[in-house]
Structure formats: C-alpha cells, structure tokens
Design a protein around this motif. Structure first.
Motif: not given
Length: 127
Positions: A22-39
C-alpha cells in the motif's frame, strides 16, 4: 511544437509497510536532458502517514527525501551519486526498489518549461 522538449518524470511514493504494497504519493522527480533540468518536489501529508502506519515517523521520511533533493541539486552532501551526470542521478533515484520510499515507473512528456511542468504534475498527483 518546436519549443517543446522531452522530459521524464516519476511519482515518489511512501510505502509504510512494504509487505502490504500500500502506498500514497508524496512527490515528483522530473528530468529533461535537453533543458539540463533535474528537479524534485515533495510534501508528506502527516495525516495520511498516520492513517497508513502509526509506527513510522514523518521526520525520517523528510530526511530521506531531503537527501534525494541534495542528489538532484548536485550538492556535495549528495555524495558520489550527487556528483554523477544529471541522467545518471535521475536513473538512480527512479530505480526499482523494495524499500519504504519508492518511485513509479518513469513517464514521458513534452514541455517548454520543465520547472512549471514539475509543479503541475505535483499538484495533480500529490496534492
């Protein structure tokens, strides 16, 4: 469409009792190679955590997720993983685990602004 860039994201989940799955959502991780973004963006609802388990402390989860944030930001406190390339950090954080903090499978998308996309996905799937 030319101004849109591909990105990948995963939902971060708390699984207080792994054996029950059983789980519940607590966050998001997002990556964009072209924009050089990891958040990463996260928030743990203490009431949901108590509903799932009385045995687990909120501070423990927050500390673990702050470590994930250090890795995303490439901070020295993120250790050796925090010094890896953005894509390697994303893959490490979203790797399949059987622990109490897990992530969903990764999902693709297109966006002009990965940071605002991170916020939108967070509002949709976490809040």
């Amino acid at each position: 469409m030319q101004n849109k860039y591909t990105f990948e994201y995963a939902i971060i989940r708390i699984v207080p009792k792994v054996e029950r799955e059983e789980f519940f959502n607590v966050g998001v991780i997002l990556f964009s190679k072209r924009k050089k973004f990891l958040g990463i963006k996260f928030h743990i609802n203490p009431d949901k955590l108590k509903a799932f388990s009385q045995e687990v402390e909120l501070n423990v989860f927050n500390d673990y997720l702050k470590a994930w944030e250090l890795i995303c930001d490439g901070e020295p406190q993120g250790g050796r993983i925090g010094q890896m390339e953005l894509s390697d950090r994303f893959r490490w954080l979203t790797a399949c685990r059987s622990t109490i903090i897990q992530s969903s499978k990764t999902h693709p998308g297109l966006s002009e602004d990965p940071e605002s996309e991170l916020e939108n996905i967070f509002k949709t799937y976490v809040l």
